[in-house]
Scaffold this motif. Structure first.
Motif, PDB file in Angstrom:
ATOM      1  N   ALA A  26       9.422  47.635 -30.034  1.00  0.00           N
ATOM      2  CA  ALA A  26       9.467  46.281 -30.602  1.00  0.00           C
ATOM      3  C   ALA A  26       8.247  45.444 -30.229  1.00  0.00           C
ATOM      4  N   GLY A  27       7.673  45.679 -29.066  1.00  0.00           N
ATOM      5  CA  GLY A  27       6.540  44.876 -28.609  1.00  0.00           C
ATOM      6  C   GLY A  27       7.015  43.614 -27.905  1.00  0.00           C
ATOM      7  N   PHE A  28       6.075  42.924 -27.275  1.00  0.00           N
ATOM      8  CA  PHE A  28       6.376  41.689 -26.553  1.00  0.00           C
ATOM      9  C   PHE A  28       5.615  40.537 -27.190  1.00  0.00           C
ATOM     10  N   LYS A  29       6.185  39.337 -27.046  1.00  0.00           N
ATOM     11  CA  LYS A  29       5.620  38.164 -27.724  1.00  0.00           C
ATOM     12  C   LYS A  29       5.816  36.930 -26.858  1.00  0.00           C
ATOM     13  N   LYS A  30       4.774  36.134 -26.705  1.00  0.00           N
ATOM     14  CA  LYS A  30       4.845  34.843 -26.028  1.00  0.00           C
ATOM     15  C   LYS A  30       4.302  33.805 -26.995  1.00  0.00           C
ATOM     16  N   GLU A  31       4.971  32.656 -27.033  1.00  0.00           N
ATOM     17  CA  GLU A  31       4.539  31.580 -27.915  1.00  0.00           C
ATOM     18  C   GLU A  31       4.193  30.361 -27.080  1.00  0.00           C
ATOM     19  N   LEU A  32       3.065  29.748 -27.393  1.00  0.00           N
ATOM     20  CA  LEU A  32       2.610  28.547 -26.709  1.00  0.00           C
ATOM     21  C   LEU A  32       2.539  27.400 -27.702  1.00  0.00           C
ATOM     22  N   GLU A  33       2.848  26.191 -27.225  1.00  0.00           N
ATOM     23  CA  GLU A  33       2.725  24.979 -28.031  1.00  0.00           C
ATOM     24  C   GLU A  33       1.658  24.102 -27.397  1.00  0.00           C
ATOM     25  N   ILE A  34       0.864  23.459 -28.224  1.00  0.00           N
ATOM     26  CA  ILE A  34      -0.167  22.550 -27.726  1.00  0.00           C
ATOM     27  C   ILE A  34       0.219  21.142 -28.144  1.00  0.00           C
ATOM     28  N   GLN A  35       0.305  20.230 -27.163  1.00  0.00           N
ATOM     29  CA  GLN A  35       0.637  18.841 -27.459  1.00  0.00           C
ATOM     30  C   GLN A  35      -0.449  17.931 -26.917  1.00  0.00           C
ATOM     31  N   GLY A  36      -0.857  16.982 -27.708  1.00  0.00           N
ATOM     32  CA  GLY A  36      -1.870  16.025 -27.303  1.00  0.00           C
ATOM     33  C   GLY A  36      -2.716  15.645 -28.504  1.00  0.00           C
ATOM     34  N   VAL A  37      -3.201  14.434 -28.529  1.00  0.00           N
ATOM     35  CA  VAL A  37      -4.020  13.959 -29.637  1.00  0.00           C
ATOM     36  C   VAL A  37      -5.345  14.704 -29.631  1.00  0.00           C
ATOM     37  N   GLY A  38      -5.647  15.388 -30.742  1.00  0.00           N
ATOM     38  CA  GLY A  38      -6.901  16.124 -30.862  1.00  0.00           C
ATOM     39  C   GLY A  38      -6.878  17.505 -30.234  1.00  0.00           C
ATOM     40  N   ALA A  81      -2.662  22.673 -18.318  1.00  0.00           N
ATOM     41  CA  ALA A  81      -1.223  22.723 -18.061  1.00  0.00           C
ATOM     42  C   ALA A  81      -0.601  21.382 -18.425  1.00  0.00           C
ATOM     43  N   PRO A  82       0.653  21.349 -18.856  1.00  0.00           N
ATOM     44  CA  PRO A  82       1.261  20.081 -19.257  1.00  0.00           C
ATOM     45  C   PRO A  82       1.395  19.112 -18.093  1.00  0.00           C
ATOM     46  N   GLU A  83       1.039  17.873 -18.348  1.00  0.00           N
ATOM     47  CA  GLU A  83       1.129  16.868 -17.286  1.00  0.00           C
ATOM     48  C   GLU A  83       2.423  16.078 -17.452  1.00  0.00           C
ATOM     49  N   PRO A  84       2.977  15.551 -16.351  1.00  0.00           N
ATOM     50  CA  PRO A  84       4.328  14.990 -16.394  1.00  0.00           C
ATOM     51  C   PRO A  84       4.438  13.575 -16.965  1.00  0.00           C
ATOM     52  N   TYR A  85       3.339  12.865 -17.186  1.00  0.00           N
ATOM     53  CA  TYR A  85       3.440  11.475 -17.632  1.00  0.00           C
ATOM     54  C   TYR A  85       3.505  11.352 -19.146  1.00  0.00           C
ATOM     55  N   LYS A  86       2.608  11.995 -19.856  1.00  0.00           N
ATOM     56  CA  LYS A  86       2.643  11.943 -21.321  1.00  0.00           C
ATOM     57  C   LYS A  86       3.078  13.264 -21.942  1.00  0.00           C
ATOM     58  N   GLY A  87       3.090  14.332 -21.154  1.00  0.00           N
ATOM     59  CA  GLY A  87       3.500  15.631 -21.670  1.00  0.00           C
ATOM     60  C   GLY A  87       2.400  16.369 -22.399  1.00  0.00           C
ATOM     61  N   LYS A  88       1.151  15.898 -22.287  1.00  0.00           N
ATOM     62  CA  LYS A  88       0.046  16.542 -22.983  1.00  0.00           C
ATOM     63  C   LYS A  88      -0.322  17.850 -22.289  1.00  0.00           C
ATOM     64  N   GLY A  89      -0.723  18.834 -23.087  1.00  0.00           N
ATOM     65  CA  GLY A  89      -1.169  20.103 -22.533  1.00  0.00           C
ATOM     66  C   GLY A  89      -0.610  21.284 -23.298  1.00  0.00           C
ATOM     67  N   ILE A  90      -0.783  22.472 -22.721  1.00  0.00           N
ATOM     68  CA  ILE A  90      -0.303  23.714 -23.327  1.00  0.00           C
ATOM     69  C   ILE A  90       0.951  24.140 -22.580  1.00  0.00           C
ATOM     70  N   ARG A  91       2.034  24.340 -23.327  1.00  0.00           N
ATOM     71  CA  ARG A  91       3.307  24.743 -22.716  1.00  0.00           C
ATOM     72  C   ARG A  91       3.867  25.940 -23.461  1.00  0.00           C
ATOM     73  N   TYR A  92       4.748  26.676 -22.769  1.00  0.00           N
ATOM     74  CA  TYR A  92       5.472  27.759 -23.434  1.00  0.00           C
ATOM     75  C   TYR A  92       6.466  27.141 -24.407  1.00  0.00           C
ATOM     76  N   LYS A  93       6.740  27.836 -25.499  1.00  0.00           N
ATOM     77  CA  LYS A  93       7.677  27.316 -26.484  1.00  0.00           C
ATOM     78  C   LYS A  93       9.058  27.196 -25.850  1.00  0.00           C
ATOM     79  N   GLY A  94       9.650  26.027 -25.937  1.00  0.00           N
ATOM     80  CA  GLY A  94      10.960  25.778 -25.372  1.00  0.00           C
ATOM     81  C   GLY A  94      10.931  25.378 -23.906  1.00  0.00           C
ATOM     82  N   GLU A  95       9.749  25.288 -23.297  1.00  0.00           N
ATOM     83  CA  GLU A  95       9.651  24.912 -21.886  1.00  0.00           C
ATOM     84  C   GLU A  95       9.944  23.429 -21.731  1.00  0.00           C
ATOM     85  N   TYR A  96      10.718  23.084 -20.711  1.00  0.00           N
ATOM     86  CA  TYR A  96      11.032  21.692 -20.442  1.00  0.00           C
ATOM     87  C   TYR A  96      10.072  21.171 -19.384  1.00  0.00           C
ATOM     88  N   ILE A  97       9.432  20.052 -19.682  1.00  0.00           N
ATOM     89  CA  ILE A  97       8.519  19.407 -18.743  1.00  0.00           C
ATOM     90  C   ILE A  97       9.227  18.178 -18.194  1.00  0.00           C
TER      91      ILE A  97
END
Length: 177
Positions: A81-93, A153-169
């Motif tokens: 089946a293979g392995f898969k990781k998904e990342l989300e990017i949040q932040g202006v620009g 890495a995601p920062e705790p004040y605005k949540g900007k950064g790269i996080r794993y999909k579904g990761e809670y900051i």
């Protein structure tokens, strides 16, 4: 007694395994992977299953028993089946763009980050704020995802950064006057 080690690893259709000495080689539709176990365990292939048994009652043999079974299971999962990781990017620009073997990341620095994708892993960007890492080696897929996330890495004040999909900051409240 290892609860994980007791269970034999089932080989799905299209996947074959062969043992030579302490090395098990698994072939499947996505590729071929191999694992060399320590001398503390015995690997056997029979009836579309791979069984791992300890060679003695020592603590090390019992430790290697469950670990070796998990490694063989990961080989079978990877080639079928293979392995898969998904990342989300949040932040202006903040955005990502995969171009061949290079992942271009705009993460708020004065320059774009060019991340060289290693062999054995494919990186795609379905949207410019999503990165999907796929491959047959679980360790390599996870390490590539961690290396990409490390750039911002995601920062705790605005949540900007790269996080794993579904990761809670865990979000923090800013200064109050």
């Amino acid at each position: 007694m290892s609860r994980i080690g007791k269970k034999p690893v089932e080989l799905p259709s299209g996947v074959s395994a062969s043992v030579s000495g302490q090395t098990v080689e698994v072939k499947g539709p996505k590729g071929t992977r191999s694992f060399t176990a320590t001398d503390d365990v015995t690997l056997t292939v029979a009836d579309n299953t791979v069984a791992v048994t300890p060679r003695g009652k020592s603590k090390r043999a019992r430790q290697q028993w469950g670990m070796s079974r998990s490694m063989v299971q990961n080989l079978v999962t990877g080639v079928s089946a293979g392995f898969k990781k998904e990342l989300e990017i949040q932040g202006v620009g903040y955005r990502a763009n995969a171009q061949g073997n290079v992942l271009k990341l705009a993460l708020g620095y004065s320059h774009d980050v060019d991340f060289a994708v290693p062999a054995g892993v494919t990186v795609t960007t379905p949207k410019n704020t999503e990165v999907v890492i796929e491959g047959i080696d679980e360790q390599l897929v996870g390490q590539v995802a961690a290396n990409i996330r490390e750039w911002r890495a995601p920062e705790p004040y605005k949540g900007k950064g790269i996080r794993y999909k579904g990761e809670y900051i865990f979000r923090k409240e800013g200064k109050k006057k």
